[in-house]
Design an enzyme around this catalytic site. Structure first.
Site, mmCIF file in Angstrom:
data_model
loop_
_atom_site.group_PDB
_atom_site.id
_atom_site.type_symbol
_atom_site.label_atom_id
_atom_site.label_comp_id
_atom_site.label_asym_id
_atom_site.label_seq_id
_atom_site.Cartn_x
_atom_site.Cartn_y
_atom_site.Cartn_z
ATOM 1 C CB CYS A 12 -0.868 -0.088 0.845
ATOM 2 S SG CYS A 12 -1.572 1.051 1.438
ATOM 3 C CG HIS A 22 -1.807 -2.086 -9.466
ATOM 4 N ND1 HIS A 22 -2.923 -0.882 -9.240
ATOM 5 C CD2 HIS A 22 -0.817 -2.785 -9.015
ATOM 6 C CE1 HIS A 22 -2.150 -0.558 -8.087
ATOM 7 N NE2 HIS A 22 -1.044 -1.678 -7.898
ATOM 8 C CD GLU A 65 -7.110 1.517 -3.117
ATOM 9 O OE1 GLU A 65 -6.842 0.303 -2.486
ATOM 10 O OE2 GLU A 65 -6.673 2.602 -3.166
ATOM 11 C CB CYS A 107 -4.889 3.796 -5.655
ATOM 12 S SG CYS A 107 -3.850 2.146 -5.481
ATOM 13 N N GLY A 165 -1.741 2.381 -7.129
ATOM 14 C CA GLY A 165 -2.069 2.561 -8.215
ATOM 15 C C GLY A 165 -1.518 3.727 -9.057
HETATM 16 N N1 LIG Z 1 -6.148 -2.475 -2.213
HETATM 17 C C1 LIG Z 1 -5.050 -2.890 -2.377
HETATM 18 C C2 LIG Z 1 -4.488 -2.441 -1.276
HETATM 19 C C3 LIG Z 1 -4.110 -0.928 -1.063
HETATM 20 C C4 LIG Z 1 -3.511 0.138 -1.921
HETATM 21 C C5 LIG Z 1 -3.647 1.554 -2.316
HETATM 22 N N2 LIG Z 1 -4.287 1.964 -1.094
HETATM 23 C C6 LIG Z 1 -2.661 2.211 -1.927
HETATM 24 O O1 LIG Z 1 -2.027 3.393 -1.640
HETATM 25 O O2 LIG Z 1 -1.852 1.584 -2.593
HETATM 26 C C7 LIG Z 1 -5.075 -4.526 -2.628
HETATM 27 O O3 LIG Z 1 -5.703 -5.062 -2.238
HETATM 28 O O4 LIG Z 1 -3.776 -4.238 -3.703
#
Ligand SMILES: N[C@H](CCC[C@H](N)C(=O)O)C(=O)O
Length: 290
Positions: free
Chosen positions: A75, A172, A221, A230, A233
């Site tokens: 994250c 991603h 997400e 994100c 992301g």
């Molecule tokens: N939902 C993402 C985790 C959080 C990523 C995001 N909040 C960031 O800032 O990178 C996943 O399941 O891979």
């Protein structure tokens, strides 16, 4: 049991941050979901857990749980909150730390202006390692990137979207759209997240190219739905855009909740994520579910 926590956000992606060095934290997915619930709990996109690291050269271990209760590999926005949290709590006197995660070591650094820069490591481009099952799909090379056709079923209608696929430790799928504000994020985001070619599901990015140094981005997400920003992301979108010959590093990324900056020098090189980290309030909660 009472749990002390700190509510934080990075460009609107919000977190419950927990010191698990000085507290016992061993929750079930149901308890993580309860904590993340915006009505019955504290409310957050992710929960970030701070532990001591047993890995040589690492200061801390960083565990991440989505609001659906599932533990995930990485994250980016959370990494910025993490280093601010450990500094504010006196758990370290260092401004640059090495942090062990499920997907490797990352290095967040607190800048003098209060922003945080994170070495997120190098992107993983091999489909099988994302993981992404390309069986039966005909990739279309574009620059050094490959666009993959995903068939989506929407109310009896079939639609194919072309996505770049890569991992920043977490998976991603990024597509270019004409306008992020009118992109069908709520409709197609869940279909991409649960697409059968992604055995571990996937984060779905929708990127609008403003110019070669500037994009707008929305991300549906994995395990959390659309968030206001994100971090991984943003890294994935910029890497995909550079590989397709659409962007030049560094790139300004406008998310709905704030602005991030991404730099990447190319294949095999780390991606650098810079952005804000904000402490909103401290709290304590009695978790009902045992
Ligand atoms: N939902 C993402 C985790 C959080 C990523 C995001 N909040 C960031 O800032 O990178 C996943 O399941 O891979």
């Amino acid at each position: 049991m009472k749990l002390k926590f700190t509510k934080m956000h990075g460009a609107g992606n919000d977190f419950v941050v927990i010191d698990a060095i000085n507290q016992q934290v061993d929750f079930s997915p149901a308890q993580w979901q309860a904590l993340a619930d915006r009505r019955f709990g504290v409310g957050a996109d992710q929960m970030l857990v701070v532990e001591k690291s047993t890995q040589a050269g690492c200061d801390f271990r960083y565990r991440i749980f989505n609001s659906d209760g599932g533990e995930v590999e990485q994250c980016g926005n959370g990494a910025r909150a993490f280093v601010k949290f450990v500094a504010e709590k006196g758990l370290t006197d260092r401004r640059s730390i090495a942090v062990e995660t499920m997907s490797g070591v990352i290095s967040p650094r607190l800048e003098d202006d209060g922003s945080v820069t994170v070495d997120m490591g190098a992107p993983v481009l091999e489909p099988a390692l994302v993981p992404f099952d390309t069986e039966g799909l005909q990739g279309q090379p574009e620059g050094r990137d490959t666009l993959w056709p995903l068939m989506l079923e929407l109310g009896g209608e079939k639609e194919t979207v072309l996505v770049s696929v890569l991992s920043m430790g977490n998976p991603h799928a990024v597509q270019v759209v004409a306008d992020t504000e009118t992109a069908p994020v709520e409709l197609t985001g869940p279909l991409i997240e649960h697409h059968p070619h992604f055995p571990k599901r996937v984060n779905a990015g929708f990127m609008q190219i403003v110019d070669r140094g500037h994009i707008r981005l929305r991300v549906f997400e994995r395990g959390a739905g659309e968030t206001l920003a994100c971090g991984t992301g943003a890294c994935a979108a910029v890497v995909a855009g550079i590989r397709r010959g659409l962007l030049d590093s560094p790139v300004r990324v406008d998310a709905r909740g704030g602005q991030l900056s991404i730099a990447w020098a190319g294949e095999g090189q780390p991606v650098y994520l810079t952005g804000p980290a904000v402490t909103v309030f401290e709290g304590e909660i009695e978790l009902a579910i045992n």
